[in-house]
Design a protein around this motif. Sequence first.
Motif, PDB file in Angstrom:
ATOM      1  N   PHE A 164       9.902  -4.446  -4.521  1.00  0.00           N
ATOM      2  CA  PHE A 164       9.662  -4.458  -5.968  1.00  0.00           C
ATOM      3  C   PHE A 164       8.757  -3.297  -6.375  1.00  0.00           C
ATOM      4  CE2 PHE A 164      10.656  -9.162  -5.840  1.00  0.00           C
ATOM      5  CZ  PHE A 164      11.790  -9.057  -6.628  1.00  0.00           C
ATOM      6  N   LYS A 165       7.758  -3.006  -5.558  1.00  0.00           N
ATOM      7  CA  LYS A 165       6.844  -1.896  -5.847  1.00  0.00           C
ATOM      8  C   LYS A 165       7.590  -0.564  -5.803  1.00  0.00           C
ATOM      9  CE  LYS A 165       2.605  -0.592  -6.713  1.00  0.00           C
ATOM     10  NZ  LYS A 165       1.876  -1.041  -7.928  1.00  0.00           N
ATOM     11  N   ILE A 166       8.487  -0.397  -4.846  1.00  0.00           N
ATOM     12  CA  ILE A 166       9.283   0.829  -4.752  1.00  0.00           C
ATOM     13  C   ILE A 166      10.201   0.953  -5.963  1.00  0.00           C
ATOM     14  CG2 ILE A 166      11.100   1.978  -3.437  1.00  0.00           C
ATOM     15  CD1 ILE A 166       9.830   0.793  -0.899  1.00  0.00           C
ATOM     16  N   ALA A 167      10.782  -0.166  -6.402  1.00  0.00           N
ATOM     17  CA  ALA A 167      11.632  -0.148  -7.599  1.00  0.00           C
ATOM     18  C   ALA A 167      10.831   0.301  -8.819  1.00  0.00           C
ATOM     19  CB  ALA A 167      12.232  -1.533  -7.832  1.00  0.00           C
ATOM     20  N   CYS A 168       9.594  -0.166  -8.920  1.00  0.00           N
ATOM     21  CA  CYS A 168       8.730   0.245 -10.031  1.00  0.00           C
ATOM     22  C   CYS A 168       8.407   1.737  -9.947  1.00  0.00           C
ATOM     23  CB  CYS A 168       7.437  -0.573 -10.026  1.00  0.00           C
ATOM     24  SG  CYS A 168       7.662  -2.326 -10.402  1.00  0.00           S
TER      25      CYS A 168
ATOM     26  N   GLU B 210       7.660   6.439  -1.069  1.00  0.00           N
ATOM     27  CA  GLU B 210       8.259   5.124  -0.862  1.00  0.00           C
ATOM     28  C   GLU B 210       7.995   4.619   0.552  1.00  0.00           C
ATOM     29  OE1 GLU B 210      11.978   5.932  -3.963  1.00  0.00           O
ATOM     30  OE2 GLU B 210      12.364   5.489  -1.865  1.00  0.00           O
ATOM     31  N   ILE B 211       8.057   5.511   1.528  1.00  0.00           N
ATOM     32  CA  ILE B 211       7.755   5.115   2.908  1.00  0.00           C
ATOM     33  C   ILE B 211       6.292   4.693   3.026  1.00  0.00           C
ATOM     34  CG2 ILE B 211       7.581   5.962   5.283  1.00  0.00           C
ATOM     35  CD1 ILE B 211       9.985   7.753   4.707  1.00  0.00           C
ATOM     36  N   ASP B 212       5.419   5.423   2.327  1.00  0.00           N
ATOM     37  CA  ASP B 212       3.990   5.052   2.346  1.00  0.00           C
ATOM     38  C   ASP B 212       3.762   3.684   1.716  1.00  0.00           C
ATOM     39  OD1 ASP B 212       3.306   7.383   3.621  1.00  0.00           O
ATOM     40  OD2 ASP B 212       2.790   8.460   1.773  1.00  0.00           O
ATOM     41  N   ILE B 213       4.527   3.366   0.679  1.00  0.00           N
ATOM     42  CA  ILE B 213       4.393   2.053   0.027  1.00  0.00           C
ATOM     43  C   ILE B 213       4.763   0.929   0.982  1.00  0.00           C
ATOM     44  CG2 ILE B 213       5.357   0.549  -1.766  1.00  0.00           C
ATOM     45  CD1 ILE B 213       5.620   3.025  -3.558  1.00  0.00           C
ATOM     46  N   ILE B 214       5.921   1.064   1.633  1.00  0.00           N
ATOM     47  CA  ILE B 214       6.353  -0.010   2.536  1.00  0.00           C
ATOM     48  C   ILE B 214       5.460  -0.075   3.772  1.00  0.00           C
ATOM     49  CG2 ILE B 214       8.034   1.264   3.943  1.00  0.00           C
ATOM     50  CD1 ILE B 214       9.932  -1.145   3.535  1.00  0.00           C
ATOM     51  N   LYS B 215       4.918   1.072   4.186  1.00  0.00           N
ATOM     52  CA  LYS B 215       3.977   1.078   5.307  1.00  0.00           C
ATOM     53  C   LYS B 215       2.688   0.346   4.928  1.00  0.00           C
ATOM     54  CE  LYS B 215       5.256   5.189   7.985  1.00  0.00           C
ATOM     55  NZ  LYS B 215       4.823   6.525   8.442  1.00  0.00           N
ATOM     56  N   LYS B 216       2.261   0.519   3.695  1.00  0.00           N
ATOM     57  CA  LYS B 216       1.037  -0.135   3.226  1.00  0.00           C
ATOM     58  C   LYS B 216       1.150  -1.653   3.325  1.00  0.00           C
ATOM     59  CE  LYS B 216      -1.682  -0.850  -0.977  1.00  0.00           C
ATOM     60  NZ  LYS B 216      -1.807  -0.519  -2.425  1.00  0.00           N
TER      61      LYS B 216
ATOM     62  N   TRP C 134      13.921  -0.090   5.854  1.00  0.00           N
ATOM     63  CA  TRP C 134      13.079   1.000   6.356  1.00  0.00           C
ATOM     64  C   TRP C 134      13.912   2.257   6.591  1.00  0.00           C
ATOM     65  CZ3 TRP C 134       7.871   1.704   8.088  1.00  0.00           C
ATOM     66  CH2 TRP C 134       7.021   0.628   7.798  1.00  0.00           C
ATOM     67  N   LYS C 135      15.069   2.099   7.177  1.00  0.00           N
ATOM     68  CA  LYS C 135      15.923   3.256   7.490  1.00  0.00           C
ATOM     69  C   LYS C 135      16.482   3.916   6.236  1.00  0.00           C
ATOM     70  CE  LYS C 135      17.470   1.828  12.100  1.00  0.00           C
ATOM     71  NZ  LYS C 135      18.628   1.471  12.959  1.00  0.00           N
ATOM     72  N   SER C 136      16.656   3.136   5.172  1.00  0.00           N
ATOM     73  CA  SER C 136      17.265   3.676   3.950  1.00  0.00           C
ATOM     74  C   SER C 136      16.300   4.515   3.122  1.00  0.00           C
ATOM     75  CB  SER C 136      17.809   2.529   3.094  1.00  0.00           C
ATOM     76  OG  SER C 136      16.740   1.718   2.611  1.00  0.00           O
ATOM     77  N   LEU C 137      14.997   4.388   3.376  1.00  0.00           N
ATOM     78  CA  LEU C 137      14.004   5.119   2.585  1.00  0.00           C
ATOM     79  C   LEU C 137      13.824   6.529   3.131  1.00  0.00           C
ATOM     80  CD1 LEU C 137      11.302   2.323   2.134  1.00  0.00           C
ATOM     81  CD2 LEU C 137      13.122   2.978   0.556  1.00  0.00           C
ATOM     82  N   LYS C 138      13.855   7.512   2.220  1.00  0.00           N
ATOM     83  CA  LYS C 138      13.683   8.911   2.596  1.00  0.00           C
ATOM     84  C   LYS C 138      12.472   9.544   1.920  1.00  0.00           C
ATOM     85  CE  LYS C 138      17.515   8.531   4.903  1.00  0.00           C
ATOM     86  NZ  LYS C 138      17.473   8.413   6.387  1.00  0.00           N
TER      87      LYS C 138
END
Length: 391
Positions: free
Chosen positions: A211-215, A108-114, A100-104
């Motif tokens: 994986f979704k962020i990588a895509c 991408e933050i919205d993806i992990i929040k989802k 979480w901290k590494s995402l800027k």
Amino acid sequence: MQATEERYYKINQIVLMVLGIWPYQQSYFTQIQKAFFASVLLTFILVQLLVFVTTQCNAYLLLKILSIVFPFLFVTIKYCLFIIQADSVKQMLDRIRDDWKSLKDKVEIDIIKKYAHSIWFSSIISIVVLCACSLILFTLQCLPLILDVILPLNESRSFQLIVITEYFINQDKYIYIILFHEALACFVAEITLCGTLITMMTFIWHSCALFKIACYRMENAIEKSALTIPIFERQYLFYQRIIHAVFIHRKAIEFAELFTSNFTVLFAILIVVGVSSLSINLFQITLIDNRTEDAYIIPLLIAVHLNYMFIINYGGQKMTDYEKELFKVTYNGLWYTAPLRIQKLLLFIMLKGYKDVTLIFGGMYIVSLQGFASLTNAAISYFMVMHSTKK
């Protein structure tokens, strides 16, 4: 976890803290909690098995007791698993916090929040269903006692516990103590099953998010707007973007492998216990007598078995699907507009993305929808074998 993501996993944290297995809280009080809850589950299994000491054993009684013992054994093993693997659970939660901290990037933050919100919502639903089922079961169990207070008769209504137990005491005299032990054991089992399931799905869903962020990174690595940039600057830009995509993809794979390696052996034991439990409860359907409680407790146990198995295997299937998406995103991108060196690099990425990343427990069982079908078929097969021996 002291970051933005804390609110998404707060419910899971509270449940694990109630059980004393929150890895960040290892005080003297939590040691007492663990000993108490483990003893509640173990003693409840024991008092059921003690029935064989005082009662002549037959196939019907054996299967009836085992239909309750096996689910509680499953939960007890899982509770002990989280005690033993407390450091591993903490390590994985630390990795989630670091990710979480590494995402800027906002997207991408919205993806992990989802995906974190999905876990939060599932936790709410699980707690509500847990409370509703507990209330209904406890009400049905205590209905004769409740009616004796509300609508008393000349004599007390017959009262019988759902679970057959042996305490070597006068059960009529100490019925409330026995009932309290049963209710407490059921509550601990239910909340343990719920809390550990949410934690496991948190790990699986976090892998899916990575994986979704990588895509997403790979999909935006080569853009038409960048084609007007001079060749050397463009090549450097593409390299940097692809490296970032590969980096997060590798983190997702490592996270999934860490999850598998930490829990593989004991989960293999849980698979055996779970399939045996489902088979016995399926067979119990054919042996339901006139007892009203048998008519709802056995189908409920079967539903819990199937739902639990499906949820875990569905998560494993989604993780595999998202991992495969990297290949599709890379192939459908603008790779043909990139310099030749970039195209060769993308070829290796597609080859890597084409390989399945799966959760494998016990070195043989793959967590997927196909695995769910295999477990269900195995349980039904064992049920048919037992049913064929029925006279």
